[in-house]
Design an enzyme around this catalytic site. Structure first.
Site, short mmCIF file in Angstrom:
data_model
loop_
_atom_site.label_atom_id
_atom_site.label_comp_id
_atom_site.label_asym_id
_atom_site.label_seq_id
_atom_site.Cartn_x
_atom_site.Cartn_y
_atom_site.Cartn_z
CG ASP A 201 -2.03 -0.97 1.33
OD1 ASP A 201 -2.67 -1.18 0.08
OD2 ASP A 201 -1.90 -1.78 3.06
N GLY B 99 2.38 2.07 -3.01
CA GLY B 99 2.29 3.92 -4.24
C GLY B 99 2.11 2.91 -4.86
CE LYS B 100 3.08 -3.37 -4.79
NZ LYS B 100 2.44 -2.72 -3.05
CG HIS C 55 -1.07 -2.70 -6.87
ND1 HIS C 55 -0.06 -3.07 -7.99
CD2 HIS C 55 -1.07 -3.06 -5.65
CE1 HIS C 55 0.51 -3.37 -6.99
NE2 HIS C 55 -0.07 -4.02 -5.56
CG ASP D 101 -0.14 14.46 -0.05
OD1 ASP D 101 0.41 12.87 -0.49
OD2 ASP D 101 -1.84 14.12 -0.09
#
Length: 417
Positions: free
Chosen positions: A13, A15-16, A43, A330
């Site tokens: 989890d 961000g692949k 994904h 972010d």
């Protein structure tokens, strides 16, 4: 050409998917190659126009026109889930995903019987559940290891008589072990599997060598190194090799060893689904993830501060990287800190593959570990992560879209434009 291998250096989890999508948006990628896991992958890719898809078996570059997907023999293929995924892709503007797919005939099949057995075992564990996704991937791998000559495989879908015999044997063995399974009769399953064989290009292992020579490829890993079947924290692991090993083996078979860049993906908050060690977990963090909610099989999605000790361990288990992709920047204003050591130690060393007793002892140690944090959030996250892990941050991600990615100067992964 340089191929790119993408692996998660956490518990998954990280961000692949968004990294693979960016790679396919910024260079002429021929094929995304999946090299472990199965339909339990999730994904997430978000486009600038708001379209979103959670990629499970299709490569996360599928939104990009012409980019193909190859499911290697190391993937556990679920034709029923694949059809549902293709249907959703069609609703978000990708009607040709199945036309751009090839599947290795040697890959194991995940069936309704594997899924039912997986869920029965997990429910039987009660409070000691492992956090399985409940999709039968690990069950299919375990059955394939126990019955290598009769486990259902993708190529069997082209021969209904063989598939019927193998599905019946699978059902009977699992039923004898676990009791009645919540799964349909064999004859009700056959039409879906044979339709899959009629619709999808099933190939042999020689096909991949041709693909690798046809153009730049991205190898997309599933899950994370900290869940690896041999190096993860047993028993809260997956039945899958989540390091670079499978991808590098496929390259070597094609005579292309050493032709790929190794990219590790991390997010600035260390997370995991369900039970198992998460030394830096902090329930007071004001964080949520729209694409990772609590679900009935994995359980709660948990957040922690950046765990440099665990990620150093993952780097060592994976054999190092050429660069890091650091995502979720972010969230840098949310008070996240870096943990550099636990209980006075700053390093965990991987053991030899296969020593699950050692891994279980490591799990026990981590469940009792106490994190030692830096005094406050880093002023420069990429620089701080580079210093903590001893590897260069080559890509940063500041939003879910490809447009939110930034290449750091003087590093790998300069886009092809």
């Amino acid at each position: 050409m340089n191929h790119v291998l993408v692996v998660d250096l956490g518990y998954g989890d990280a961000g692949k998917g968004t990294v693979v999508d960016w790679l396919c948006a910024t260079r002429p990628v021929h094929t995304v190659i999946r090299f472990n896991g199965g339909a339990q992958a999730a994904h997430n890719v978000v486009l600038r126009d708001g379209r979103h898809h959670t990629f499970a078996q299709f490569g996360a570059g599928t939104f990009r026109p012409g980019v193909r997907t190859h499911l290697s023999r190391h993937v556990v293929v679920d034709p029923l889930a694949l059809a549902a995924e293709a249907d959703h892709l069609a609703t978000v503007g990708v009607p040709d995903a199945l036309d751009r797919l090839t599947v290795d005939g040697e890959a194991l099949l995940a069936t309704p019987y594997h899924r039912a057995a997986n869920r029965a075992r997990e429910l039987a564990r009660g409070a000691d559940r492992h956090g399985s996704c409940g999709l039968g991937v690990g069950e299919a791998v375990a059955y394939g290891l126990a019955h290598p000559d009769s486990a259902p495989r993708v190529a069997d879908c082209r021969t209904p008589a063989v598939l019927r015999r193998r599905l019946a044997a699978l059902r009977d063995r699992l039923t004898a072990e676990l009791g009645p399974l919540d799964a349909p009769p064999v004859d009700d399953c056959l039409p879906a599997f044979t339709a899959f064989a009629d619709r999808v290009a099933i190939v042999d292992r020689s096909h991949l060598a041709e693909v690798l020579r046809a153009g730049t490829c991205v190898f997309e890993g599933a899950q994370g190194v900290l869940l690896d079947e041999w190096h993860g924290f047993h028993p809260y692991t997956t039945w899958s090799t989540t390091t670079f090993a499978n991808a590098e083996g496929l390259l070597a078979e094609a005579g292309l060893a050493g032709t790929a860049e190794r990219l590790g993906v991390l997010r600035i908050t260390t997370t995991r689904h369900g039970p198992g060690p998460l030394v830096t977990e902090d329930p007071t963090l004001p964080l949520a993830d729209a694409h990772n909610a609590t679900n009935p099989w994995q359980g709660r999605f948990r957040f922690g501060h950046f765990d440099a000790v665990a990620h150093r361990y993952a780097l060592a288990a994976a054999g190092g990287v050429d660069g890091l992709a650091l995502t979720h920047l972010d969230l840098a204003h949310q008070g996240l800190r870096i943990c550099r050591r636990y209980d006075g130690t700053d390093r965990l060393d991987p053991g030899p593959p296969g020593d699950l007793d050692r891994q279980a002892a490591l799990t026990t140690r981590l469940l009792a570990a106490r994190p030692d944090y830096d005094d406050g959030p880093p002023a420069d996250w990429p620089a701080a992560v580079e210093e903590a892990l001893g590897a260069p941050v080559t890509l940063t991600s500041h939003s879910p879209t490809a447009e939110g990615k930034r290449v750091r100067k003087g590093t790998l992964l300069t886009p092809f434009v």
